[in-house]
Design a protein around this motif. Structure first.
Motif, PDB file in Angstrom:
ATOM      1  N   VAL A  77      14.138  45.638  58.052  1.00 19.39           N
ATOM      2  CA  VAL A  77      15.481  45.548  58.488  1.00 19.39           C
ATOM      3  C   VAL A  77      16.004  46.682  57.478  1.00 19.39           C
ATOM      4  CG1 VAL A  77      16.288  43.844  56.564  1.00 19.39           C
ATOM      5  CG2 VAL A  77      17.712  44.681  58.408  1.00 19.39           C
ATOM      6  N   ARG A  78      16.944  47.615  58.159  1.00 16.34           N
ATOM      7  CA  ARG A  78      17.513  48.651  57.486  1.00 16.34           C
ATOM      8  C   ARG A  78      18.826  48.353  56.864  1.00 16.34           C
ATOM      9  NH1 ARG A  78      16.509  53.560  56.218  1.00 16.34           N
ATOM     10  NH2 ARG A  78      14.494  53.573  57.531  1.00 16.34           N
ATOM     11  N   VAL A  79      19.041  48.613  55.711  1.00 13.22           N
ATOM     12  CA  VAL A  79      20.315  47.824  54.769  1.00 13.22           C
ATOM     13  C   VAL A  79      21.188  49.066  54.459  1.00 13.22           C
ATOM     14  CG1 VAL A  79      20.841  46.483  52.986  1.00 13.22           C
ATOM     15  CG2 VAL A  79      18.914  45.957  54.120  1.00 13.22           C
ATOM     16  N   PRO A  80      22.542  48.986  54.738  1.00 13.43           N
ATOM     17  CA  PRO A  80      23.401  49.925  54.222  1.00 13.43           C
ATOM     18  C   PRO A  80      23.778  49.982  52.741  1.00 13.43           C
ATOM     19  CG  PRO A  80      24.589  48.377  55.397  1.00 13.43           C
ATOM     20  CD  PRO A  80      23.291  48.044  55.413  1.00 13.43           C
ATOM     21  N   ILE A  81      23.839  50.841  52.095  1.00 16.72           N
ATOM     22  CA  ILE A  81      24.269  50.799  50.650  1.00 16.72           C
ATOM     23  C   ILE A  81      25.483  51.277  50.455  1.00 16.72           C
ATOM     24  CG2 ILE A  81      23.536  51.461  48.336  1.00 16.72           C
ATOM     25  CD1 ILE A  81      21.643  50.176  49.866  1.00 16.72           C
ATOM     26  N   ALA A  82      26.257  50.396  49.638  1.00 19.30           N
ATOM     27  CA  ALA A  82      27.623  50.722  49.496  1.00 19.30           C
ATOM     28  C   ALA A  82      27.863  52.282  48.651  1.00 19.30           C
ATOM     29  CB  ALA A  82      28.401  49.938  48.738  1.00 19.30           C
ATOM     30  N   ARG A  83      28.753  53.000  48.840  1.00 18.18           N
ATOM     31  CA  ARG A  83      28.891  54.441  48.245  1.00 18.18           C
ATOM     32  C   ARG A  83      28.830  54.192  46.786  1.00 18.18           C
ATOM     33  NH1 ARG A  83      32.842  58.125  52.034  1.00 18.18           N
ATOM     34  NH2 ARG A  83      31.751  57.822  53.912  1.00 18.18           N
ATOM     35  N   GLU A  84      29.624  53.125  46.366  1.00 19.16           N
ATOM     36  CA  GLU A  84      29.683  52.999  44.714  1.00 19.16           C
ATOM     37  C   GLU A  84      28.486  52.488  44.037  1.00 19.16           C
ATOM     38  OE1 GLU A  84      31.284  49.276  46.697  1.00 19.16           O
ATOM     39  OE2 GLU A  84      31.476  51.239  47.104  1.00 19.16           O
ATOM     40  N   ARG A  85      27.362  52.315  45.006  1.00 22.44           N
ATOM     41  CA  ARG A  85      26.165  51.487  44.517  1.00 22.44           C
ATOM     42  C   ARG A  85      25.033  52.295  44.808  1.00 22.44           C
ATOM     43  NH1 ARG A  85      26.907  45.626  43.492  1.00 22.44           N
ATOM     44  NH2 ARG A  85      28.952  44.866  44.049  1.00 22.44           N
ATOM     45  N   ALA A  86      25.168  53.344  45.329  1.00 22.25           N
ATOM     46  CA  ALA A  86      23.790  54.176  45.713  1.00 22.25           C
ATOM     47  C   ALA A  86      23.112  54.696  44.527  1.00 22.25           C
ATOM     48  CB  ALA A  86      24.524  55.284  46.687  1.00 22.25           C
ATOM     49  N   ALA A  87      23.895  55.244  43.555  1.00 24.31           N
ATOM     50  CA  ALA A  87      23.591  55.892  42.407  1.00 24.31           C
ATOM     51  C   ALA A  87      22.786  54.985  41.845  1.00 24.31           C
ATOM     52  CB  ALA A  87      24.467  56.730  41.387  1.00 24.31           C
ATOM     53  N   SER A  88      23.277  53.731  41.564  1.00 24.80           N
ATOM     54  CA  SER A  88      22.490  52.508  40.771  1.00 24.80           C
ATOM     55  C   SER A  88      21.411  52.082  41.225  1.00 24.80           C
ATOM     56  CB  SER A  88      23.471  51.628  40.067  1.00 24.80           C
ATOM     57  OG  SER A  88      24.197  50.859  41.238  1.00 24.80           O
ATOM     58  N   VAL A  89      21.421  51.975  42.539  1.00 19.34           N
ATOM     59  CA  VAL A  89      20.250  51.538  43.454  1.00 19.34           C
ATOM     60  C   VAL A  89      19.209  52.466  43.469  1.00 19.34           C
ATOM     61  CG1 VAL A  89      19.194  51.004  45.685  1.00 19.34           C
ATOM     62  CG2 VAL A  89      21.716  49.825  44.933  1.00 19.34           C
ATOM     63  N   ARG A  90      19.499  53.880  43.581  1.00 21.47           N
ATOM     64  CA  ARG A  90      18.512  54.947  43.480  1.00 21.47           C
ATOM     65  C   ARG A  90      17.847  54.780  41.908  1.00 21.47           C
ATOM     66  NH1 ARG A  90      17.676  60.315  42.139  1.00 21.47           N
ATOM     67  NH2 ARG A  90      16.313  61.400  43.605  1.00 21.47           N
ATOM     68  N   GLU A  91      18.503  54.735  40.858  1.00 23.35           N
ATOM     69  CA  GLU A  91      17.994  54.830  39.739  1.00 23.35           C
ATOM     70  C   GLU A  91      17.263  53.515  39.421  1.00 23.35           C
ATOM     71  OE1 GLU A  91      17.226  56.089  35.883  1.00 23.35           O
ATOM     72  OE2 GLU A  91      18.289  57.016  37.546  1.00 23.35           O
ATOM     73  N   MET A  92      17.723  52.404  39.806  1.00 21.91           N
ATOM     74  CA  MET A  92      16.763  50.971  39.854  1.00 21.91           C
ATOM     75  C   MET A  92      15.393  51.296  40.237  1.00 21.91           C
ATOM     76  SD  MET A  92      17.381  47.419  41.624  1.00 21.91           S
ATOM     77  CE  MET A  92      16.780  48.163  43.131  1.00 21.91           C
ATOM     78  N   LEU A  93      15.342  52.027  41.320  1.00 18.04           N
ATOM     79  CA  LEU A  93      14.041  52.066  42.103  1.00 18.04           C
ATOM     80  C   LEU A  93      13.219  53.062  41.484  1.00 18.04           C
ATOM     81  CD1 LEU A  93      15.187  51.980  45.744  1.00 18.04           C
ATOM     82  CD2 LEU A  93      14.143  50.171  44.722  1.00 18.04           C
ATOM     83  N   LEU A  94      13.843  54.225  40.873  1.00 20.19           N
ATOM     84  CA  LEU A  94      13.081  55.141  40.219  1.00 20.19           C
ATOM     85  C   LEU A  94      12.510  54.580  38.855  1.00 20.19           C
ATOM     86  CD1 LEU A  94      15.106  58.430  41.326  1.00 20.19           C
ATOM     87  CD2 LEU A  94      12.858  57.590  42.032  1.00 20.19           C
ATOM     88  N   THR A  95      13.275  53.865  38.217  1.00 24.89           N
ATOM     89  CA  THR A  95      13.113  53.382  36.911  1.00 24.89           C
ATOM     90  C   THR A  95      11.725  52.603  36.977  1.00 24.89           C
ATOM     91  OG1 THR A  95      15.142  53.266  35.965  1.00 24.89           O
ATOM     92  CG2 THR A  95      13.597  52.129  34.952  1.00 24.89           C
ATOM     93  N   THR A  96      11.463  51.668  38.129  1.00 21.17           N
ATOM     94  CA  THR A  96      10.228  50.893  38.216  1.00 21.17           C
ATOM     95  C   THR A  96       8.965  51.790  38.949  1.00 21.17           C
ATOM     96  OG1 THR A  96      11.181  49.895  39.919  1.00 21.17           O
ATOM     97  CG2 THR A  96      11.468  48.772  37.915  1.00 21.17           C
ATOM     98  N   ALA A  97       9.207  52.908  39.133  1.00 23.37           N
ATOM     99  CA  ALA A  97       8.118  53.744  39.834  1.00 23.37           C
ATOM    100  C   ALA A  97       8.126  54.935  39.314  1.00 23.37           C
ATOM    101  CB  ALA A  97       8.739  54.156  41.333  1.00 23.37           C
ATOM    102  N   THR A  98       6.494  55.364  39.703  1.00 23.35           N
ATOM    103  CA  THR A  98       6.153  56.645  39.054  1.00 23.35           C
ATOM    104  C   THR A  98       5.590  57.660  40.114  1.00 23.35           C
ATOM    105  OG1 THR A  98       4.828  57.658  37.447  1.00 23.35           O
ATOM    106  CG2 THR A  98       3.859  56.001  38.726  1.00 23.35           C
ATOM    107  N   GLY A  99       5.642  58.994  39.915  1.00 18.18           N
ATOM    108  CA  GLY A  99       5.331  59.908  40.867  1.00 18.18           C
ATOM    109  C   GLY A  99       6.280  60.920  41.243  1.00 18.18           C
ATOM    110  N   LEU A 100       7.442  60.778  40.920  1.00 15.67           N
ATOM    111  CA  LEU A 100       8.614  61.853  41.372  1.00 15.67           C
ATOM    112  C   LEU A 100       9.346  62.504  40.022  1.00 15.67           C
ATOM    113  CD1 LEU A 100      10.388  62.717  43.772  1.00 15.67           C
ATOM    114  CD2 LEU A 100      12.009  61.053  42.904  1.00 15.67           C
ATOM    115  N   ARG A 101       9.076  63.786  40.083  1.00 16.01           N
ATOM    116  CA  ARG A 101       9.591  64.606  39.101  1.00 16.01           C
ATOM    117  C   ARG A 101      11.209  64.435  39.026  1.00 16.01           C
ATOM    118  NH1 ARG A 101       7.995  69.269  40.451  1.00 16.01           N
ATOM    119  NH2 ARG A 101       6.085  69.054  39.110  1.00 16.01           N
ATOM    120  N   ARG A 102      11.696  63.939  37.837  1.00 18.42           N
ATOM    121  CA  ARG A 102      13.139  63.739  37.686  1.00 18.42           C
ATOM    122  C   ARG A 102      13.817  64.574  36.892  1.00 18.42           C
ATOM    123  NH1 ARG A 102      13.475  57.532  36.494  1.00 18.42           N
ATOM    124  NH2 ARG A 102      15.571  57.843  36.156  1.00 18.42           N
ATOM    125  N   GLY A 103      14.979  65.102  37.071  1.00 18.93           N
ATOM    126  CA  GLY A 103      15.664  65.899  36.083  1.00 18.93           C
ATOM    127  C   GLY A 103      16.798  66.707  36.628  1.00 18.93           C
TER     128      GLY A 103
END
Length: 256
Positions: free
Chosen positions: A230-256
């Motif tokens: 299922v494709r789920v919409p992310i509220a605009r005010e939560r988009a940054a925190s959801v992205r950060e949560m996913l990246l915090t528990t993952a590796t492989g992407l250069r962040r900066g």
């Protein structure tokens, strides 16, 4: 020592937030939900069969949201259960103490709360914690006239729409009798609130997509066209925190 999983039932937000803060700061409890009415508390407890999944309920006496019901009515409803959570009456009224302890309340906190008194209460509750192992928490949903029983690990997401709640799983989409607030309170940090109408199981998030100002995630079994999910919409005010949560528990992407 595992923190106690606590549900706070208080309709006045300053008192509710302050008690949640004291519980969390003690490191003796983990607040898995904070609701404002007896009805929402009852739903959260019903989602955790026989009270499993919630160790203790901190409940005020005077509560709104469901007629004349009080916090004591919530305690009465569980007083005869063989397995139930512990209850702490957290109130400004001394006169309910006799009835509360007769119903088996495990402690009685008087407002205004203090950090020392809350810690004392939690240590007492840890000493009383039931020794029997908790049963795995399962979710019961409806499929027509049948009941469907689901493990929490199978859930992709919960959706609220048109006053109905649905659960999305690999087995299909089913109806629930509970509100998103009650589900969030009972399952706690196993779920992530990404939108006012959506709770998702982050373990099943497979894709995050940004299209201009809109952000969505795909929650399901795989990646690519035709995959079940299922494709789920992310509220605009939560988009940054959801992205950060996913990246915090993952590796492989250069962040900066």
């Amino acid at each position: 020592m595992r923190p106690l999983r606590a549900l706070v039932v208080e309709d006045e937000w300053p008192a509710r937030n302050y008690l949640v803060e004291l519980l969390e700061e003690s490191h003796l409890a983990e607040v898995v939900g904070a609701v404002v009415s007896v009805d929402e508390a009852r739903q959260a407890l019903q989602l955790a069969p026989s009270g499993f999944g919630i160790d203790v309920v901190f409940v005020d006496v005077a509560l709104g949201g469901n007629g004349d019901e009080t916090g004591l009515d919530l305690v009465r409803g569980w007083a005869r259960e063989g397995h139930r959570p512990m209850f702490v009456l957290a109130t400004a009224f001394k006169e309910h103490a006799i009835e509360a302890f007769a119903l088996g309340v495990d402690d009685y906190l008087l407002k205004p709360f203090t950090a020392d008194r809350v810690v004392q209460c939690l240590r007492r509750l840890h000493a009383r914690r039931r020794s029997s192992p908790a049963s795995p928490l399962r979710i019961v949903a409806r499929r027509g006239k049948s009941l469907v029983f689901l493990d929490t690990s199978e859930v992709w997401a919960f959706e609220a729409a048109d006053r109905l709640t649905s659960v999305h799983t690999p087995h299909g989409t089913f109806d629930l009798d509970l509100s998103l607030s009650a589900i969030e309170a009972s399952l706690g940090r196993a779920l992530t609130r990404v939108h006012r109408n959506w709770l998702v199981n982050a373990a099943h998030i497979k894709e995050l997509e940004r299209d201009g100002t809109e952000t969505t995630i795909f929650v399901g079994a795989g990646i690519g066209p035709g995959q079940p999910g299922v494709r789920v919409p992310i509220a605009r005010e939560r988009a940054a925190s959801v992205r950060e949560m996913l990246l915090t528990t993952a590796t492989g992407l250069r962040r900066g």
